[in-house]
Design an enzyme around this catalytic site. Structure first.
Site, PDB file in Angstrom:
ATOM      1  N   GLY A  91      -8.880   0.831   3.570  1.00  0.00           N
ATOM      2  CA  GLY A  91      -8.850   1.379   4.924  1.00  0.00           C
ATOM      3  C   GLY A  91     -10.247   1.414   5.496  1.00  0.00           C
ATOM      4  N   GLN A  96     -16.893   3.998  11.041  1.00  0.00           N
ATOM      5  CA  GLN A  96     -17.576   3.397   9.894  1.00  0.00           C
ATOM      6  C   GLN A  96     -18.252   2.066  10.223  1.00  0.00           C
ATOM      7  OE1 GLN A  96     -14.025   4.076   7.088  1.00  0.00           O
ATOM      8  NE2 GLN A  96     -15.808   4.203   5.730  1.00  0.00           N
ATOM      9  N   CYS A 153     -15.538   6.106  -0.937  1.00  0.00           N
ATOM     10  CA  CYS A 153     -15.623   5.782   0.489  1.00  0.00           C
ATOM     11  C   CYS A 153     -16.588   4.619   0.676  1.00  0.00           C
ATOM     12  CB  CYS A 153     -16.103   7.000   1.272  1.00  0.00           C
ATOM     13  SG  CYS A 153     -16.261   6.726   3.051  1.00  0.00           S
ATOM     14  N   LEU A 154     -16.234   3.688   1.554  1.00  0.00           N
ATOM     15  CA  LEU A 154     -17.103   2.546   1.821  1.00  0.00           C
ATOM     16  C   LEU A 154     -18.419   2.963   2.467  1.00  0.00           C
ATOM     17  CD1 LEU A 154     -14.516  -0.093   3.103  1.00  0.00           C
ATOM     18  CD2 LEU A 154     -15.480   0.152   0.807  1.00  0.00           C
ATOM     19  N   HIS A 195      -7.635  10.228   4.478  1.00  0.00           N
ATOM     20  CA  HIS A 195      -9.045   9.859   4.362  1.00  0.00           C
ATOM     21  C   HIS A 195      -9.537   9.198   5.652  1.00  0.00           C
ATOM     22  CE1 HIS A 195     -12.552   8.231   1.921  1.00  0.00           C
ATOM     23  NE2 HIS A 195     -12.613   7.493   3.029  1.00  0.00           N
ATOM     24  N   GLU A 196      -8.776   8.228   6.156  1.00  0.00           N
ATOM     25  CA  GLU A 196      -9.223   7.490   7.343  1.00  0.00           C
ATOM     26  C   GLU A 196      -9.176   8.354   8.601  1.00  0.00           C
ATOM     27  OE1 GLU A 196     -10.774   4.854   6.893  1.00  0.00           O
ATOM     28  OE2 GLU A 196     -10.135   4.562   4.821  1.00  0.00           O
ATOM     29  N   HIS A 199     -12.125  10.555   9.054  1.00  0.00           N
ATOM     30  CA  HIS A 199     -13.286   9.894   9.663  1.00  0.00           C
ATOM     31  C   HIS A 199     -13.293  10.049  11.184  1.00  0.00           C
ATOM     32  CE1 HIS A 199     -15.476   7.963   6.449  1.00  0.00           C
ATOM     33  NE2 HIS A 199     -14.388   7.417   5.947  1.00  0.00           N
TER      34      HIS A 199
END
Length: 227
Positions: A91, A96, A153-154, A195-196, A199
């Protein structure tokens, strides 16, 4: 419609006692959608921003139907899909890649899941999720069950930690054509959604993490995996 990031000069330089205070995130760190983008898959490149970048602490702006169907947003979606798959990740939220709008892309591919043991798949309730786009998502928790798993997390590469998430959620959103969608998800898919969408509200997984378990990937494999 064009996209750009815009920050006050004092925030970027750290000048002033309140220059980067999180409580002032809306007024101190404006992000507009009116000027040239830092890049798209048709020209430049959106890069994944890392923790510490103020854009990750903004409350993202919703998009209207005309904006959703604009060339700029469609290019952003394509670029986000590309970045997510390159990482690879399951995701990615628009903040991000430095654009504070309420848009996420999600895809949990079969080849990612094949790396897990059967026990891990069952425990995490992890199944493939096809690529899709969610815009202006509204998430609600269903039931009282929760699950605790390591999460990364990226935007915080190289680290993981235990995060408790609701097991079942419902999401109402718009897709890339501005059509309404309703999703009821459980297990790992529900975790990805939470999670997304976090953000989009200026939250990172470390804000919900048991920080005593915050580990490098190397130490996760050494001390925690399968433990």
């Amino acid at each position: 419609m064009h996209l750009k990031r815009a920050y006050p000069k004092d925030c970027l330089s750290g000048v002033g006692s309140n220059a980067c205070r999180i409580g002032d995130r809306q007024s101190r760190y404006p992000v507009t959608i009116e000027c040239e983008s830092t890049g798209t898959s048709g020209g430049g490149v959106y890069e994944i921003v890392k923790t510490g970048d103020p854009v990750l602490r903004l409350t993202a702006k919703p998009l209207n139907s005309d904006e959703i169907q604009s060339e700029a947003i469609q290019q952003l979606i394509a670029a986000m899909a590309e970045r997510m798959r390159e990482a690879p990740g399951v995701g990615l939220a628009a903040p991000q890649v430095g654009v504070s709008v309420q848009l996420v892309v999600i895809e949990d591919r079969p080849e990612y899941i094949e790396r897990l043991s059967g026990a891990e798949r069952r425990e995490r309730e992890r199944e493939p999720v096809p690529f899709h786009v969610l815009i202006n998502p509204v998430l609600s928790v269903e039931g009282e069950e929760s699950a605790v798993f390591f999460e990364g997390c990226l935007s915080i590469p190289g680290y993981q930690g235990l995060v408790a998430r609701a097991r079942v959620v419902r999401v109402e959103a718009l897709d890339e054509r501005a059509a309404p969608v309703v999703i009821r998800a459980h297990g790992w898919y529900a975790r990805i959604l939470q999670h997304e969408i976090d953000h989009l509200n200026g939250l990172l997984c470390v804000d919900r993490m048991d920080l005593q378990t915050f580990s490098t990937l190397e130490n996760y494999d050494r001390f925690w995996r399968g433990g």
